[in-house]
Scaffold this motif. Structure first.
Motif: not given
Length: 411
Positions: A66, A92, A297
């Motif tokens: 991520s 993230t 992703r």
């Protein structure tokens, strides 16, 4: 030799006549090419994954990343890319240091038990807002009068953001979800929000209260565990995620129920049945999927998803809106197709809160808020109705979080 067909552009447009449904071309891809290349704003061509089982396989894969700093990460826009570079969050990031540890710091404040303990207070806020709505003009914009204030008040109270600053926070966070925002817009808004949150953290070092920012200031900032900027970025994530998604779910969920009289009658009739209301909330989360631009992703190693080889370093977009409409996953235990709204459907395995290690930290708060809102709204205002045709509602096709810019209702 035949030319290879060009990858379709993503995101795709919804059909105006079906504002609650994913774009028809996305559903076509789910049926015919469930793992396929698409072209996004910067010309790159990540893989689009559209089926429920395949999306879960991606999101739970130990080698999936991520990390938004990865050059192959398929950002939603230049503006969102710039904001994430300025205020990168644990959401993230990958790994035990950048993701796991910051998440653990916050997780204890968002457990199911702690969120259930807030139910009475959420009920109080909900009733007060409905009182004000009933005493005011009719029709009214449900977004401004009700849908936005409920989650905004709750997340600001949890964080310790003063009431006087809430309008500023809401105005600034709009730049994060507006697809028309430029990188300069989002970075300027980010800087301003980080400055405001950092100032609150400074205040709570010397004058703590019973709120999350005070705990972070005392346990993390005062002791030197984390910097002011690091904690402000963590708070910013909670602030933005804590009201945008829930506010849009309240407005969009209300519009969906008012547009499905048979399902609305079940909610009205069983407004005091916690099981039916909980089922209604899960089904609305599945059916509407306000995070409609996909979860992004990068493959950390070669992997096979849905029979398709995805190479290490290739970007992936998980279309959770189509995953949540997948008939293979959501047509068991109901007589209605996955494209229909059925408040009695077993839908708890939906993907609205993501899946795997990066699933939404605040999902239990969102569930309690939505349960209180939908049980109370239709119990207290049984004649609630749309004050405009469905086709006239200004839906947020221009935003990264789907919803309605305004929603006129009457009673």
């Amino acid at each position: 030799m035949a030319d290879t067909p060009a990858a379709p552009a993503f995101p795709m447009e919804r059909a105006a006549r079906c504002p609650f449904d994913p774009p028809p071309p996305l559903l076509d891809l789910q049926a015919a090419a469930p793992v396929t290349r698409v072209r996004i704003w910067d010309g790159s061509e990540p893989w689009l994954v559209t089926r429920h089982e395949d999306i879960r396989a991606v999101l739970s894969h130990p080698a999936i990343s991520s990390d938004t700093d990865n050059p192959a990460y398929p950002h939603q826009s230049a503006a969102i890319q710039a904001r994430r570079k300025r205020a990168k969050s644990f959401f993230t990031s990958d790994g035990p240091v950048e993701h796991d540890e910051p998440r653990r710091v916050l997780a204890r404040d968002f457990t199911a038990r702690r969120m259930q303990a807030l139910r009475d207070h959420i009920q109080e806020i909900t009733d007060q807002l409905i009182d004000s709505m009933l005493a005011g003009p009719n029709p009214v914009d449900l977004v401004e009068a009700f849908a936005l204030p409920v989650p905004s008040l709750m997340i600001c109270e949890l964080l310790g953001v003063p009431f006087s600053a809430q309008d500023d926070f809401h105005h600034l966070t709009k730049a994060f979800v507006d697809r028309a925002s430029t990188p300069q817009d989002t970075v300027a808004a980010t800087d301003r929000l980080l400055d405001l949150l950092g100032g609150l953290l400074d205040e709570k070092v010397t004058d703590p209260a019973d709120d999350l920012l005070s705990r972070l200031a005392q346990e993390q900032l005062k002791t030197g565990v984390r910097t002011r900027d690091e904690l402000a970025k963590m708070a910013l994530l909670l602030l933005t995620a804590g009201h945008e998604t829930s506010a849009n779910m309240i407005a969009l969920g209300t519009a969906a129920l008012l547009s499905h009289p048979d399902q609305l009658e079940k909610v009205r009739t069983h407004a005091d049945d916690p099981a039916l209301i909980a089922s209604t909330v899960e089904e609305l989360l599945r059916y509407l999927t306000v995070v409609h631009s996909g979860l992004r992703r990068v493959a950390g190693e070669d992997m096979e998803i849905g029979g398709q080889l995805i190479r290490k370093g290739e970007g992936i977009v998980c279309a959770i809106d189509t995953g949540n409409r997948d008939p293979r996953a959501f047509e068991t235990g109901t007589t209605l197709p996955a494209d229909d709204l059925d408040v009695t459907r077993p839908a708890r395995h939906h993907l609205a809160f993501s899946f795997g290690v990066h699933q939404c930290l605040g999902q239990q708060l969102a569930r309690v808020e939505l349960q209180v809102v939908f049980s109370t709204l239709f119990r207290r205002i049984p004649t609630l109705a749309l004050a405009q045709p469905l086709g006239d509602i200004d839906f947020k096709n221009d935003m990264s979080i789907y919803g309605a810019h305004s929603l006129l209702v009457t009673w």
